[in-house]
Write an enzyme that holds these catalytic residues in place. Sequence first.
Site, short mmCIF file in Angstrom:
data_model
loop_
_atom_site.label_atom_id
_atom_site.label_comp_id
_atom_site.label_asym_id
_atom_site.label_seq_id
_atom_site.Cartn_x
_atom_site.Cartn_y
_atom_site.Cartn_z
N ARG A 167 15.17 -84.77 72.83
CA ARG A 167 14.26 -83.74 72.33
C ARG A 167 14.85 -82.58 72.07
NH1 ARG A 167 8.61 -85.86 75.40
NH2 ARG A 167 8.81 -88.15 75.06
N ASP A 192 7.31 -76.65 74.81
CA ASP A 192 6.75 -77.60 73.46
C ASP A 192 5.75 -76.61 73.01
OD1 ASP A 192 8.00 -79.81 74.77
OD2 ASP A 192 6.01 -80.98 75.26
N ASP A 227 4.47 -78.53 80.60
CA ASP A 227 5.74 -78.07 80.12
C ASP A 227 6.04 -76.79 80.92
OD1 ASP A 227 6.08 -79.89 78.18
OD2 ASP A 227 4.38 -78.93 77.26
#
Length: 591
Positions: free
Chosen positions: A224, A165, A138
Amino acid sequence: MGRNSLKMLLSALLVCGATVVGTATSAFAVTSPDFPMAGFATQNGGTTGGKGYSEVTVDNVSDLKSYAKAGNKIIYVKPGTYMGPVEVGSNVTIYGYQGAIIAQPTSGSAMKLSGSKNVIIRNLKFKGVGAHDDDDEDCLQVNHESKNVWIDHVDVYDGHDGNLDITNASDYVTISWTKFSYTSASTGHQFSNLIGNSKTKTSDRGHLNVTIHHTWWADGVVERMPRVRFGKVHVANNLFDSKDASYCVRAAIEADIRIERNVFIGVQKALDLYTSDGAITAAQMIENYEENVKKPQAGTGTAFKPSYSMSLTDVSTQAKAYALRDSIKLYAGATLPDPGSSSVVTPASSSSKITEPAEVSSSSVASSSSVKSSSSVAKSSSSQGPVAGEATLTKHGSGSTTQTVAAGESIAEFYYTIAGATGATVTGLPDGVSGTLKGSDFYISGTVSATVAPGAYKFTVTTTGATTNASKSGTITVVAGNGETPASSSSAKSSSSVTPQSSDSETDVSSSSEASDAIRGTGFAPQFTVSTAGRVLQVQNAAGKTMAIFDMQGRLLLTKRIATSVESALLPHTGTFILKIGPRTMRVNAR
């Protein structure tokens, strides 16, 4: 856009735009440069970052990586592009100048917190390498039991695997005033945020306590926002308007999500309940605003009640929801002032392109070897440490040091953090308002006496017990209890006058405009006009209608029935407000 607190009260003030979760606390002031920490980062002893440690300013990759990994530091990052990965240690604040960008390499993260404790990251852009459907890291990672992390006013885009994340039993994290997006550099897997990365990671139970507030999932984000497994997550006062979204919030196995007072506009699905991996604890939808949401989804279960206090903006009407939307679009991302500059938050233009300074190499001349004193550097809210022998006073809180209040009403509270001194005194406050020392913070608060004489009360706060004491001054202007400024022949001529148009158009009324011609509205008999002269708002030919003034977060400041053909009111300070008269809504700019 005004830079001071908007929590000011006028005549017949009805504060009904905010609901407090937990015990009472000051509302967020979107235009305040303080932007106080809230949410889970305030728990578990709180998050202070590099407070109490020395400061350093970096202008090259080598120094940034070295100081960040070592921790125990307040780090200011000069403009430029710094190639990651930057590994972050513990007890550290990293605060960027305007134009500071941390870039993600082809493989790895731009910045990684792995087991880090007590970290604050503010005012930075994180540029990903581009989202693609392959397995990588990420752009920004909070991982491996990192605890007490505050990520505030950052802009994260085009993360390779995800933008940000939070995984592997990390805990007590707040993400605030952040923007997530993807550009044409991303070709797939535009899935922004995971909280909990595996259905089998039962060790996450009891962890992943996360607050996300005043954050914007913008264009390019598909899924998400966030997706949650096992975590206890408070998603509050955020904006979801990505035209590419398939769903926004996804609740998965043992997720406990409180989805509260958010704004969802033009998305496919605000909430997705994913039960294939196991039962969801709760995904409760509380007082959200949904507009053109294609697939409505009711929540499930009753979510946790936060252990902290946080004031949330009401989004129960379109006007209030749009006000929150607009403020998030203006101030989410890296919009905070540079260290050492005046306390002005930089509005972000939603139409502006991303500009990137030249990449900073490790061979740049380092200016970071000297530690700056507090007298020459404007510190982040976590910083501390005055020049030896000199006291400092640093203003915090949503209230302004220059504010107007009606007699009998409360001022907007603010406080000064004292460093290098043993206490403080204050003189010049109106009756009913006082200074109170709470630890190292000196609070100015109270309700102005109903019998106090109208006028400007200049106050001075002075430290005590230092070799060289510090002073700060301000002015609290008290107006008559009715809060009104009557129109008179001697009043300043309005420099702008406009007739509101239909509710689906946006009208600006600005006291700095050269225009003086009224624009005719449609469907009104008789026509009414709105004008401003400085902070005096004047409405003509609207007798019998109801006037309401909101701040840019949608909190109601004033409501009154217009009784005369010419009605005036005093706006609390310069800045931008939302004015609603009958069914018409417009912006009012006082300058």
